[in-house]
Motif scaffolding. Structure first.
Motif, short mmCIF file in Angstrom:
data_model
loop_
_atom_site.label_atom_id
_atom_site.label_comp_id
_atom_site.label_asym_id
_atom_site.label_seq_id
_atom_site.Cartn_x
_atom_site.Cartn_y
_atom_site.Cartn_z
N GLU A 52 3.04 -6.59 1.95
CA GLU A 52 4.22 -5.74 2.13
C GLU A 52 3.85 -4.27 1.95
N LEU A 53 2.98 -3.97 0.99
CA LEU A 53 2.51 -2.60 0.80
C LEU A 53 1.79 -2.11 2.05
N LYS A 54 0.98 -2.96 2.62
CA LYS A 54 0.28 -2.64 3.87
C LYS A 54 1.28 -2.39 4.99
N ALA A 55 2.32 -3.22 5.08
CA ALA A 55 3.33 -3.08 6.14
C ALA A 55 4.09 -1.76 6.03
N GLN A 56 4.14 -1.21 4.81
CA GLN A 56 4.82 0.07 4.61
C GLN A 56 3.94 1.25 5.03
N GLY A 57 2.73 0.96 5.51
CA GLY A 57 1.85 2.01 6.01
C GLY A 57 0.82 2.50 5.02
N ALA A 58 0.66 1.79 3.89
CA ALA A 58 -0.28 2.22 2.87
C ALA A 58 -1.72 2.07 3.35
N THR A 59 -2.59 2.90 2.80
CA THR A 59 -4.03 2.75 2.99
C THR A 59 -4.61 2.17 1.71
N ILE A 60 -5.35 1.08 1.85
CA ILE A 60 -5.88 0.36 0.69
C ILE A 60 -7.38 0.14 0.86
N LEU A 61 -8.12 0.46 -0.20
CA LEU A 61 -9.54 0.08 -0.29
C LEU A 61 -9.63 -0.93 -1.41
N MET A 62 -10.04 -2.16 -1.09
CA MET A 62 -9.91 -3.25 -2.04
C MET A 62 -11.20 -4.03 -2.17
N VAL A 63 -11.60 -4.27 -3.42
CA VAL A 63 -12.68 -5.19 -3.72
C VAL A 63 -12.05 -6.56 -3.96
N GLU A 64 -12.55 -7.58 -3.29
CA GLU A 64 -11.95 -8.92 -3.41
C GLU A 64 -13.01 -9.99 -3.18
N GLN A 65 -13.10 -10.92 -4.13
CA GLN A 65 -14.04 -12.02 -4.00
C GLN A 65 -13.41 -13.27 -3.39
N ASN A 66 -12.08 -13.32 -3.34
CA ASN A 66 -11.39 -14.43 -2.71
C ASN A 66 -11.38 -14.17 -1.20
N PHE A 67 -12.24 -14.87 -0.47
CA PHE A 67 -12.42 -14.55 0.93
C PHE A 67 -11.22 -14.93 1.79
N ALA A 68 -10.44 -15.91 1.33
CA ALA A 68 -9.22 -16.24 2.05
C ALA A 68 -8.25 -15.06 2.01
N VAL A 69 -8.14 -14.42 0.85
CA VAL A 69 -7.29 -13.24 0.71
C VAL A 69 -7.86 -12.08 1.52
N ALA A 70 -9.18 -11.90 1.45
CA ALA A 70 -9.82 -10.82 2.20
C ALA A 70 -9.58 -10.98 3.69
#
Length: 240
Positions: free
Chosen positions: A180-198
């Motif tokens: 939802e944050l992404k849908a609002q137009g946010a820019t996100i740089l994210m470290v994530e080890q859960n590849f399904a989420v990535a």
């Protein structure tokens, strides 16, 4: 790549006697989610902390929204529009959920409409609004950590492993809120080890190894190429 909101050029960072970042070159496009991936210990968290100014770059340049912030202190970076969600959550356990959110809204009182959007994304925060944050579960503390970054409009969110150690149901809630944050137009740089989420959230991907960026491209390209995943990270997303 589209207009970059963040650029790292030849960034070196030392922690005590250890040389962690060995000339990081990274561009984060404006809008969407860029996943910073790689094996454990290759410098992903150090990269986020260097961008936020918690670690100082020894060499190289960090440019944010057209301005050189390499030498800027942490508060200046926050005022410029960078929000940071650390891996260790960074909540004040002796304060209530409400007090944590009030402190995060540095520019003034928490906007009621924004608070209601946060409640929609993270219903437990509404339930425990008047409770001390120390009484929250690990997943609820992670929700609060992300909600604190959402207390004001940010040009860039730095999020470090938001689903680490969480139960699948909480991971689903977290992913939905980030979507939802992404849908609002946010820019996100994210470290994530859960590849399904990535794979589900990422638009772009950058892979690190030994303190350097060794590959950049679209998340779809990386997710669709098991051989590339094995070469870059020593594992296949399908196995995780």
């Amino acid at each position: 790549m589209s207009d970059a909101i963040l650029t790292l050029a030849g960034v070196h960072t030392d922690i005590a006697q250890y040389h962690i970042l060995h000339g990081v070159d990274l561009m984060v496009p404006r809008g969407g989610v860029t996943m910073l991936l790689g094996r454990n210990g290759v410098g992903k968290t150090t990269t986020l902390r260097t961008i936020m100014g918690l670690w100082k770059a020894r060499a190289g340049r960090v440019t944010f929204d057209g301005h050189d912030i390499t030498a800027a202190p942490v508060p200046a970076r926050a005022r410029a529009g960078i929000g940071y969600v650390p891996e260790d959550m960074g909540v004040f356990t002796d304060l209530t959920v409400e007090e944590n959110m009030v402190l995060a809204a540095a520019s003034g009182p928490l906007d009621p409409a924004r608070r209601d959007r946060i409640f929609t994304a993270f219903p437990p925060l509404k339930t425990f609004w008047k409770s001390e944050a120390g009484n929250l579960s690990g997943g609820q503390k992670q929700m609060l950590s992300i909600a604190r970054a959402m207390a004001e409009d940010r040009k860039l969110y730095l999020i470090d492993e938001p689903t680490k150690g969480l139960a699948p149901a909480i991971v689903s809630t977290m992913a939905g809120a980030l979507r939802e944050l992404k849908a609002q137009g946010a820019t996100i740089l994210m470290v994530e080890q859960n590849f399904a989420v990535a794979r589900a959230l990422g638009d772009h991907a950058a892979v690190m190894d030994d303190g350097r960026i060794v590959w950049t491209g679209t998340m779809a390209e990386l997710a669709g190429d098991a051989t590339l995943q094995e070469r870059l990270m020593g594992l296949s997303m399908e196995a995780h």
